[in-house]
Design a protein around this motif. Structure first.
Motif, PDB file in Angstrom:
ATOM      1  N   VAL A  42     -13.825   8.336   7.014  1.00  0.00           N
ATOM      2  CA  VAL A  42     -12.372   8.492   6.204  1.00  0.00           C
ATOM      3  C   VAL A  42     -11.939   7.024   5.765  1.00  0.00           C
ATOM      4  O   VAL A  42     -11.455   7.230   4.772  1.00  0.00           O
ATOM      5  CB  VAL A  42     -11.236   9.146   7.502  1.00  0.00           C
ATOM      6  N   PRO A  48       0.887   7.672  12.583  1.00  0.00           N
ATOM      7  CA  PRO A  48       0.512   7.670  13.830  1.00  0.00           C
ATOM      8  C   PRO A  48      -0.959   7.526  14.114  1.00  0.00           C
ATOM      9  O   PRO A  48      -1.914   7.219  13.206  1.00  0.00           O
ATOM     10  CB  PRO A  48       0.439   9.359  14.132  1.00  0.00           C
ATOM     11  N   ILE A  63      -5.905   2.953  10.612  1.00  0.00           N
ATOM     12  CA  ILE A  63      -6.124   4.381  10.793  1.00  0.00           C
ATOM     13  C   ILE A  63      -6.488   4.648  12.288  1.00  0.00           C
ATOM     14  O   ILE A  63      -5.963   5.775  12.979  1.00  0.00           O
ATOM     15  CB  ILE A  63      -7.548   4.775  10.198  1.00  0.00           C
ATOM     16  N   SER A  66      -3.163   0.542  -2.234  1.00  0.00           N
ATOM     17  CA  SER A  66      -3.127  -0.357  -0.924  1.00  0.00           C
ATOM     18  C   SER A  66      -4.214  -1.443  -1.232  1.00  0.00           C
ATOM     19  O   SER A  66      -5.103  -1.471  -2.111  1.00  0.00           O
ATOM     20  CB  SER A  66      -3.833   0.453   0.239  1.00  0.00           C
ATOM     21  N   THR A  67      -3.847  -2.832  -0.743  1.00  0.00           N
ATOM     22  CA  THR A  67      -4.634  -3.819  -0.892  1.00  0.00           C
ATOM     23  C   THR A  67      -5.128  -4.339   0.279  1.00  0.00           C
ATOM     24  O   THR A  67      -5.938  -5.541   0.709  1.00  0.00           O
ATOM     25  CB  THR A  67      -3.761  -5.230  -1.481  1.00  0.00           C
TER      26      THR A  67
HETATM   27  C1  HEC Z   1       2.697  11.500   9.933  1.00  0.00           C
HETATM   28  C2  HEC Z   1       2.254  10.819   8.777  1.00  0.00           C
HETATM   29  C3  HEC Z   1       0.938  10.211   8.353  1.00  0.00           C
HETATM   30  C4  HEC Z   1      -0.272  10.544   8.275  1.00  0.00           C
HETATM   31  C5  HEC Z   1      -0.603  12.097   9.029  1.00  0.00           C
HETATM   32  C6  HEC Z   1      -1.102   9.557   8.050  1.00  0.00           C
HETATM   33  N1  HEC Z   1      -0.367   8.436   7.757  1.00  0.00           N
HETATM   34 FE1  HEC Z   1      -1.315   7.248   7.075  1.00  0.00          FE
HETATM   35  N2  HEC Z   1       0.534   6.167   6.937  1.00  0.00           N
HETATM   36  C7  HEC Z   1       1.819   6.570   7.054  1.00  0.00           C
HETATM   37  C8  HEC Z   1       2.857   5.868   6.895  1.00  0.00           C
HETATM   38  C9  HEC Z   1       4.247   6.112   7.057  1.00  0.00           C
HETATM   39  C10 HEC Z   1       2.383   4.509   6.559  1.00  0.00           C
HETATM   40  C11 HEC Z   1       2.727   3.239   6.328  1.00  0.00           C
HETATM   41  C12 HEC Z   1       2.918   2.500   7.586  1.00  0.00           C
HETATM   42  C13 HEC Z   1       3.637   1.133   7.289  1.00  0.00           C
HETATM   43  O1  HEC Z   1       2.932   0.203   7.078  1.00  0.00           O
HETATM   44  O2  HEC Z   1       4.724   0.973   7.658  1.00  0.00           O
HETATM   45  C14 HEC Z   1       0.779   4.658   6.406  1.00  0.00           C
HETATM   46  C15 HEC Z   1      -0.102   3.844   6.072  1.00  0.00           C
HETATM   47  C16 HEC Z   1      -1.484   4.216   5.974  1.00  0.00           C
HETATM   48  C17 HEC Z   1      -2.442   2.923   5.477  1.00  0.00           C
HETATM   49  C18 HEC Z   1      -2.158   1.600   5.134  1.00  0.00           C
HETATM   50  C19 HEC Z   1      -1.672   1.187   3.776  1.00  0.00           C
HETATM   51  C20 HEC Z   1      -1.285   0.066   3.424  1.00  0.00           C
HETATM   52  O3  HEC Z   1      -1.724  -0.576   2.563  1.00  0.00           O
HETATM   53  O4  HEC Z   1      -0.528  -0.527   4.118  1.00  0.00           O
HETATM   54  C21 HEC Z   1      -3.752   3.697   5.414  1.00  0.00           C
HETATM   55  C22 HEC Z   1      -5.038   3.011   4.998  1.00  0.00           C
HETATM   56  C23 HEC Z   1      -3.501   4.845   5.867  1.00  0.00           C
HETATM   57  N3  HEC Z   1      -2.147   5.191   6.309  1.00  0.00           N
HETATM   58  C24 HEC Z   1      -4.456   5.967   5.993  1.00  0.00           C
HETATM   59  C25 HEC Z   1      -4.202   7.087   6.701  1.00  0.00           C
HETATM   60  C26 HEC Z   1      -5.356   8.022   6.846  1.00  0.00           C
HETATM   61  C27 HEC Z   1      -6.806   7.760   6.576  1.00  0.00           C
HETATM   62  C28 HEC Z   1      -4.870   9.099   7.523  1.00  0.00           C
HETATM   63  C29 HEC Z   1      -5.537  10.310   8.117  1.00  0.00           C
HETATM   64  C30 HEC Z   1      -6.616  10.046   9.116  1.00  0.00           C
HETATM   65  C31 HEC Z   1      -3.342   8.794   7.550  1.00  0.00           C
HETATM   66  N4  HEC Z   1      -3.182   7.824   6.950  1.00  0.00           N
HETATM   67  C32 HEC Z   1      -2.419   9.859   8.127  1.00  0.00           C
HETATM   68  C33 HEC Z   1       2.062   7.961   7.543  1.00  0.00           C
HETATM   69  C34 HEC Z   1       0.741   8.917   7.675  1.00  0.00           C
END
Ligand code: HEC
Length: 109
Positions: free
Chosen positions: A101, A86, A78, A67-68
């Motif tokens: 986090v 979500p 988040i 990730s950038t």
């Molecule tokens: C249900 C699945 C799910 C859970 C649980 C989840 N994520 Fe994600 N996360 C995703 C998805 C799908 C994306 C991509 C979203 C997009 O840009 O389309 C993402 C993207 C991200 C990104 C952005 C990365 C980027 O470079 O674009 C971060 C930071 C991140 N999540 C952190 C977290 C953190 C911290 C948690 C826990 C608190 C968490 N995620 C929980 C599914 C999840």
């Protein structure tokens, strides 16, 4: 017959010894740490999609090591979520937890 009983009670005792040792060690470790660490929050709420190392990519999740996004962007992603991600604000409960986090995720890079 007697031999059979000996073997099974031996196995039982060994198993019992193993599991109680393991439990005691884990409890000791937990109690000396801060109540909820960033790592625990991450494993509880994020690892299902992002994996323990941030690379899993389940449900379309992004690889957190690649990730950038800037810190503020990570924090808002988040809090509010995006597409398959979500919003986590309510689950994480406090700004302090969100910041913790966020910093944990940034250290994965
Ligand atoms: C249900 C699945 C799910 C859970 C649980 C989840 N994520 Fe994600 N996360 C995703 C998805 C799908 C994306 C991509 C979203 C997009 O840009 O389309 C993402 C993207 C991200 C990104 C952005 C990365 C980027 O470079 O674009 C971060 C930071 C991140 N999540 C952190 C977290 C953190 C911290 C948690 C826990 C608190 C968490 N995620 C929980 C599914 C999840």
């Amino acid at each position: 017959m007697v031999l059979k009983i000996c073997i099974s009670s031996f196995l039982f005792l060994t198993c019992f010894a193993c599991s109680s040792n393991g439990t005691i060690q884990r409890t000791d470790g937990d109690e000396t740490e801060t109540p909820v660490s960033a790592k625990e929050l991450y494993f509880e709420y994020c690892s299902a999609c992002h994996g323990s190392d941030g690379k899993l990519g389940a449900a379309g999740a992004k690889d957190l090591t690649k990730s950038t996004l800037l810190k503020a962007e990570v924090e808002s992603r988040i809090e509010k979520g995006k597409n398959g991600m979500p919003p986590m604000k309510e689950l994480l409960g406090s700004k302090k937890n969100i910041t913790a986090v966020t910093e944990y995720v940034l250290r994965m890079r």
